[in-house]
Design a protein around this motif. Structure first.
Motif, short mmCIF file in Angstrom:
data_model
loop_
_atom_site.label_atom_id
_atom_site.label_comp_id
_atom_site.label_asym_id
_atom_site.label_seq_id
_atom_site.Cartn_x
_atom_site.Cartn_y
_atom_site.Cartn_z
N VAL A 132 0.85 -1.20 0.00
CA VAL A 132 0.00 0.00 0.00
C VAL A 132 0.88 1.25 0.00
CG1 VAL A 132 -1.60 1.35 1.41
CG2 VAL A 132 -1.97 -1.11 1.11
N PHE A 133 1.90 1.23 0.85
CA PHE A 133 2.86 2.32 0.94
C PHE A 133 3.52 2.55 -0.42
CE2 PHE A 133 7.09 3.95 2.04
CZ PHE A 133 6.76 4.97 2.93
N ALA A 134 3.96 1.43 -1.03
CA ALA A 134 4.67 1.51 -2.30
C ALA A 134 3.79 2.11 -3.38
CB ALA A 134 5.14 0.11 -2.72
N ARG A 135 2.52 1.68 -3.43
CA ARG A 135 1.61 2.21 -4.44
C ARG A 135 1.39 3.70 -4.23
NH1 ARG A 135 -1.00 -2.71 -4.35
NH2 ARG A 135 -2.40 -2.12 -2.68
N HIS A 136 1.21 4.07 -2.95
CA HIS A 136 0.92 5.46 -2.64
C HIS A 136 2.05 6.39 -3.07
CE1 HIS A 136 -1.33 8.57 -0.62
NE2 HIS A 136 -0.20 9.01 -0.10
N TYR A 137 3.28 5.98 -2.81
CA TYR A 137 4.42 6.83 -3.12
C TYR A 137 5.11 6.44 -4.42
CZ TYR A 137 3.87 8.66 1.55
OH TYR A 137 3.37 9.26 2.67
N ASP A 138 4.48 5.55 -5.23
CA ASP A 138 5.10 5.02 -6.44
C ASP A 138 6.50 4.50 -6.16
OD1 ASP A 138 5.44 4.21 -9.06
OD2 ASP A 138 6.15 6.17 -9.73
N LEU A 139 6.64 3.76 -5.08
CA LEU A 139 7.91 3.12 -4.77
C LEU A 139 7.84 1.69 -5.26
CD1 LEU A 139 8.33 4.41 -1.12
CD2 LEU A 139 9.50 5.24 -3.16
N ARG A 140 8.21 1.50 -6.52
CA ARG A 140 8.13 0.15 -7.05
C ARG A 140 9.22 -0.72 -6.44
NH1 ARG A 140 8.20 1.52 -13.18
NH2 ARG A 140 8.94 3.53 -12.40
N VAL A 141 8.88 -1.95 -6.17
CA VAL A 141 9.84 -2.90 -5.61
C VAL A 141 10.05 -3.99 -6.65
CG1 VAL A 141 10.45 -4.32 -3.61
CG2 VAL A 141 8.89 -2.37 -3.33
N ILE A 142 11.27 -4.04 -7.17
CA ILE A 142 11.54 -4.77 -8.42
C ILE A 142 12.62 -5.84 -8.22
CG2 ILE A 142 12.38 -4.45 -10.80
CD1 ILE A 142 11.47 -1.35 -10.23
N ASP A 143 12.27 -7.06 -8.52
CA ASP A 143 13.23 -8.18 -8.45
C ASP A 143 13.25 -8.83 -9.83
OD1 ASP A 143 14.59 -10.59 -8.01
OD2 ASP A 143 13.60 -11.00 -6.10
#
Ligand code: AMP
Ligand code: FE
Ligand code: FE
Ligand code: ZN
Length: 312
Positions: free
Chosen positions: A28-39
């Motif tokens: 939720v945090f990532a979506r809100h701040y557009d913090l994509r988490v990429i592997d």
């Protein structure tokens, strides 16, 4: 953070101990701040991972990832299942292949993102590697059995999903299944390493040719774990430069097999050569300690890869 997986955990990832809490909050945090988490490096049962593609994707979601690349060894077999699962979960799935390469008996791994899976040269190379891996599996198991190690080719084949890329991990899995050893690692330490008398090579293209083929197929070549200390010799800077001249796009800089000084060195090398730096987990399910999402790639690096990838 609790980094250990509890006994019986379904997934093998960073947040396995608190799946109901941390990961959804992180997403939720990532979506809100557009913090994509990429592997950008993970394996399924299409090669030597222990989980089917859809489960690898589910684990990525549970770990809070927003983008995952499925990069099975020498195959695109898992792409469709992973893509469908990613669509259901609302994350981005980058289709990839970890292409086995070899030069002067050194094994080199090349990640290829977004190639055209029907490109004739690529298909031909993958088919040739698969066929050679098959023959080689027979040869290794025959040598081991002849020396009294209790393993048969039938037991090993039973560990390989239909159509999947067979490899040394499946020999290890057969030995685990019959109770000879407790974990894959043990089989590698005792019998399956590159210097073992039972080791047999398989066909693999030269890394420069592989870079050219991946580019020709519209894919984005990134050299995998070049400074891995667990795989015998490391890949020389000279070879990376040669591959860069042939169209290499990136270097997998951040990887658990890279010591801190290697990460720093590779980051410099990527800068000097104008290459993209990635970081990834090289997840293999329970087959390795690597936890999904334990290393990540920046959104900027992913943007370069996606802009250059025209094959799919
Ligand atoms: P192959 O491609 O058949 O030569 O097998 C190489 C694969 O074995 C690598 O991709 C790793 O995933 C796996 N592998 C290598 N060393 C180990 C280890 N110590 N424990 C578990 N898996 C390993
Ligand atoms: Fe592997
Ligand atoms: Fe690899
Ligand atoms: Zn890998």
């Amino acid at each position: 953070r609790v980094l250990m997986n509890p006994p019986g955990a379904r997934c093998h990832h960073l947040y396995a101990s608190t799946p109901g809490k941390v990961a959804p909050a992180r997403a939720v945090f990532a979506r809100h701040y557009d913090l994509r988490v990429i592997d950008l490096h993970a394996h399924s049962t299409a090669s030597d991972g222990t989980e089917p593609p859809a489960q690898v994707v589910a684990c990525a979601v549970e770990a809070g990832l927003t983008t995952l690349a499925l990069t099975d060894h020498d195959t695109t077999l898992g792409w469709d299942e992973a893509t469908a699962a990613a669509r259901r979960h609302g994350i981005r799935l980058v289709p990839g292949i970890e292409v086995s390469c070899s030069r002067r008996h050194q094994s080199i791994h090349l990640l290829a993102y977004l190639p055209d899976p029907t490109h004739p040269d690529l298909v031909a190379e993958l088919e040739r590697a698969l066929h050679s891996r098959d023959t080689r599996l027979d040869a290794m198991v025959a040598k081991m059995a002849a020396d009294g190690i209790p393993v048969t080719i039938e037991e090993v084949r039973a560990q390989v999903e239909p159509g999947a890329t067979p490899g040394r991990p499946h020999i290890a899995d057969a030995l685990v299944a019959s109770g000879v050893i407790g974990h894959r690692d043990e089989a590698f330490a005792r019998w399956l390493g590159g210097r073992s008398p039972y080791y047999v090579e398989h066909y693999a293209p030269d890394p420069v040719r592989a870079v050219e083929i991946v580019r020709a197929a519209g894919g984005v070549p990134v050299i995998a774990h070049p400074r891995s200390v667990n795989r015998g010799r490391v890949v020389s800077d000279e070879l990376i430069e040669e591959m860069a001249a042939a169209g290499l796009v990136g270097i997998e800089v951040d990887h658990r097999d890279h010591p801190a000084d290697a990460v720093a060195h590779l980051a410099d090398l990527a800068r000097v050569l104008g290459l993209v730096a990635t970081g990834s987990s090289d997840y293999h399910g329970t087959g390795k300690l690597n936890r999904i999402g334990e290393r990540t790639t920046s959104p900027a690096a992913l943007e370069v890869i996606e802009a250059l990838g025209t094959g799919t």
